[in-house]
Design a protein around this motif. Sequence first.
Motif, PDB file in Angstrom:
ATOM      1  N   GLU B  63     -58.220  27.366 -71.657  1.00 44.70           N
ATOM      2  CA  GLU B  63     -58.535  28.634 -71.000  1.00 44.70           C
ATOM      3  C   GLU B  63     -59.986  29.031 -71.190  1.00 44.70           C
ATOM      4  N   LYS B  70     -54.616  35.813 -64.209  1.00 45.72           N
ATOM      5  CA  LYS B  70     -53.805  36.611 -65.134  1.00 45.72           C
ATOM      6  C   LYS B  70     -52.333  36.172 -65.133  1.00 45.72           C
ATOM      7  N   GLU B  73     -51.478  33.355 -67.348  1.00 44.80           N
ATOM      8  CA  GLU B  73     -51.465  33.761 -68.760  1.00 44.80           C
ATOM      9  C   GLU B  73     -50.111  34.384 -69.113  1.00 44.80           C
TER      10      GLU B  73
END
Lengths: 164, 204
Positions: B63, B70, B73
Amino acid sequence: MNKELEHSFVEQLQKHQNIVHKVCRLYTNNQDAHNDLFQEITIQLWRAYPKFRGDSKFSTWMYRVGLNTAITLYRKSKRRIQTDDFDAYQFKIKAEEYDSTEEEQLKLLYNAVHQLNDIEKALVFLYLEDKDYREISATLGITEVNARVKMNRVKKKLKTILNP
Amino acid sequence: MDELELLKKDWQRDTIEYPELTYDEIYNMSHAKSSSIVKWIFYISLIEFGIGLLLILLNPKIEGQIEFPKWIEILSYATFPVIAVFVYLFYKNYKNITTTDSVRKLIKTILKTRRTVKNYVLFNLVMAGIFSCVGLYIGYVTTEGGAEKFNASAHFAEYATLGIVIVLITAAIIAFFYGIYYLLYGILLKRLNRNYKELKKLEV
């Protein structure tokens, strides 16, 4: 695990060790494999022993664990030379009066049994050990009717192997 | 006389002299290491579990180099409870394997164990596939000078080529790992599957 348990286990297994030898005899075809399977069955018996409650005979309980190990858990080692030459793997026969034709016939029979698949061997083993169909069906997890049907098929298969 | 009867007579006469094992020999044997199929499945699932965990732990490092959106994640954190469920299932399955069951039930339990491992592998592969697709896309776009620049200059042909290359690379990665998995269990469970089929055949 406590020493007392260990002691009673080893003593009982020592007394009934022939059952394990007999399972090994049917499921292996050389001495090394026999020893390997014997060891694996012993390990599995010891692992299952704390749950053995004594509501069945020790020997009956051994049949189940022994066959389960031979049929499902045991992995044939690759390093071993695979051979179907069953003749090369014979234990000493006790000095007894033996009819030579009968001996020859028995040898052919044992060879034929070795050609059966794992489940058929289990049926033959339990039959040779004089177990009734109720016990055979419970050990294998099939119905009594199916056990009978399969046994008849095994008998026929043995006849075909012996008289092709 | 029936062939089996003759065999039975001999079998029960107990004419074979098996090697008589001593107390100590049996004691040592019972404490030896098992090489059973269950142990192998357990080891393999541990390795697979380790690899899956490693992929997640390595993720933050990747990452740092590639900026993931997002949602990716959030997705990576969402995998933790799923893995916890798998750990529980692995444990439960192994607990259920008992040699005092009938042959049929034992085989069934082992095959169920394998199915859990298979589902876990599939889950990992799907996750790896998603991360690989997104990672490859972002990686390529970054080298081309960023998303805005790429979007401004790219035509349908560029998008299509990129899409095909990403899908092919991802498919190759997944196929490779699935191939290894398939081979491993194929060899390991050959005998078990054969015996189970044999027992199933009796039901027909």
